[in-house]
Design a protein around this motif. Structure first.
Motif, short mmCIF file in Angstrom:
data_model
loop_
_atom_site.label_atom_id
_atom_site.label_comp_id
_atom_site.label_asym_id
_atom_site.label_seq_id
_atom_site.Cartn_x
_atom_site.Cartn_y
_atom_site.Cartn_z
N GLY A 4 0.81 -1.21 0.00
CA GLY A 4 0.00 0.00 0.00
C GLY A 4 0.85 1.26 0.00
N ILE A 5 1.89 1.26 0.79
CA ILE A 5 2.78 2.42 0.87
C ILE A 5 3.47 2.65 -0.47
N ILE A 6 3.98 1.58 -1.05
CA ILE A 6 4.67 1.68 -2.34
C ILE A 6 3.71 2.18 -3.42
N SER A 7 2.52 1.58 -3.47
CA SER A 7 1.54 1.96 -4.49
C SER A 7 1.16 3.43 -4.39
N VAL A 8 0.93 3.91 -3.18
CA VAL A 8 0.56 5.31 -2.99
C VAL A 8 1.71 6.23 -3.37
N ARG A 9 2.94 5.85 -3.06
CA ARG A 9 4.09 6.69 -3.44
C ARG A 9 4.20 6.82 -4.95
N TYR A 10 4.07 5.71 -5.65
CA TYR A 10 4.11 5.76 -7.12
C TYR A 10 2.94 6.59 -7.65
N ALA A 11 1.76 6.39 -7.09
CA ALA A 11 0.57 7.12 -7.55
C ALA A 11 0.73 8.62 -7.31
N ARG A 12 1.26 9.00 -6.15
CA ARG A 12 1.49 10.42 -5.86
C ARG A 12 2.48 11.04 -6.84
N ALA A 13 3.54 10.30 -7.12
CA ALA A 13 4.54 10.80 -8.07
C ALA A 13 3.92 10.96 -9.46
N LEU A 14 3.10 9.99 -9.85
CA LEU A 14 2.43 10.07 -11.16
C LEU A 14 1.47 11.26 -11.19
N LEU A 15 0.71 11.45 -10.12
CA LEU A 15 -0.23 12.59 -10.07
C LEU A 15 0.52 13.91 -10.12
N LYS A 16 1.63 14.02 -9.40
CA LYS A 16 2.41 15.25 -9.42
C LYS A 16 2.93 15.54 -10.83
N SER A 17 3.45 14.51 -11.50
CA SER A 17 3.93 14.69 -12.88
C SER A 17 2.79 15.05 -13.81
N ALA A 18 1.64 14.41 -13.63
CA ALA A 18 0.48 14.68 -14.48
C ALA A 18 -0.01 16.12 -14.27
N LEU A 19 -0.03 16.58 -13.02
CA LEU A 19 -0.43 17.96 -12.74
C LEU A 19 0.55 18.95 -13.36
N ASP A 20 1.85 18.65 -13.25
CA ASP A 20 2.88 19.52 -13.84
C ASP A 20 2.72 19.64 -15.35
N GLN A 21 2.26 18.57 -15.99
CA GLN A 21 2.12 18.56 -17.44
C GLN A 21 0.67 18.80 -17.90
N SER A 22 -0.22 19.09 -16.95
CA SER A 22 -1.66 19.29 -17.23
C SER A 22 -2.27 18.08 -17.93
N LEU A 23 -1.86 16.90 -17.51
CA LEU A 23 -2.37 15.66 -18.10
C LEU A 23 -3.16 14.82 -17.08
N GLU A 24 -3.46 15.40 -15.92
CA GLU A 24 -4.05 14.62 -14.86
C GLU A 24 -5.38 13.96 -15.25
N GLY A 25 -6.21 14.64 -16.03
CA GLY A 25 -7.48 14.06 -16.46
C GLY A 25 -7.29 12.89 -17.40
N ARG A 26 -6.38 13.06 -18.32
CA ARG A 26 -6.11 11.98 -19.28
C ARG A 26 -5.51 10.76 -18.59
N VAL A 27 -4.56 10.99 -17.70
CA VAL A 27 -3.94 9.88 -16.96
C VAL A 27 -4.99 9.22 -16.07
N TYR A 28 -5.91 10.01 -15.52
CA TYR A 28 -7.01 9.47 -14.71
C TYR A 28 -7.82 8.47 -15.52
N GLN A 29 -8.17 8.84 -16.73
CA GLN A 29 -8.94 7.94 -17.60
C GLN A 29 -8.13 6.68 -17.93
N GLU A 30 -6.84 6.85 -18.16
CA GLU A 30 -5.99 5.70 -18.48
C GLU A 30 -5.83 4.75 -17.29
#
Length: 179
Positions: A4-30
């Motif tokens: 759970g800890i590992i999964s959340v860390r990866y997910a947080r990093a992905l969300l941060k990158s997605a927000l930085d690139q304004s891709l959070e909605g698209r990544v959410y769908q994926e």
């Protein structure tokens, strides 16, 4: 380390990158598509967990599960990172964690309306607006037709459940009569 800890860390990093690139909605769908694919194709999990399967084959399968050629470059890079770090057995948990974090970030509530017969889009919209006004958030609404409830409706969102079905009212009357 805990899955759970590992999964959340990866997910947080992905969300941060997605927000930085304004891709959070698209990544959410994926990520939703990836999680849905794991549920609908149970063999996928066994295949991804197979240590004998080459990484390039796993990458091909996972990329297909998130949309194939139409997948965002960020999601593709995420899959490659997960494979490179030998964390592919956790990718479903990562996808679900991303979905949860995204919903929390965007104040998205999941709702479900169950009726005995299909409802008009206007009725569905009215229920959605009622839930949105109560929760002060956006609602992802799902409708389901279940003739077993006989009539009325069942509305569920967050931890709230309103059962206004004929079936539950009849059961309530029957239990009162039996006392």
């Amino acid at each position: 380390m805990d899955i759970g800890i590992i999964s959340v860390r990866y997910a947080r990093a992905l969300l941060k990158s997605a927000l930085d690139q304004s891709l959070e909605g698209r990544v959410y769908q994926e990520m939703q598509l990836l999680a849905k694919t794991f549920v609908e194709v149970p063999e996928l999990r066994h295949t991804i967990d197979n240590p004998m399967l080459a990484k390039d084959k796993k990458e091909m399968l996972l990329l297909t599960a998130i949309g194939g050629d139409t997948a965002s470059a960020l999601s593709k890079a995420f899959v490659q990172l997960v494979l490179r770090e030998d964390r592919e057995n956790m990718i479903l948990f990562m996808a679900n964690s991303y979905v949860s974090l995204y919903r929390q970030q965007k104040n998205i509530i999941r709702g479900k309306l169950t009726t005995a017969v299909a409802v008009a889009p206007a009725t569905e919209q009215k229920m959605r607006q009622m839930v949105e006004s109560n929760t002060k958030g956006t609602v992802e609404f799902e409708t389901e037709v279940n003739p077993d409830i006989i009539g009325g409706f069942i509305l569920e969102y967050d931890t709230y459940r309103m059962d206004a079905s004929v079936k539950s009212k009849l059961n309530s009357i029957l239990s009162t009569l039996r006392k």
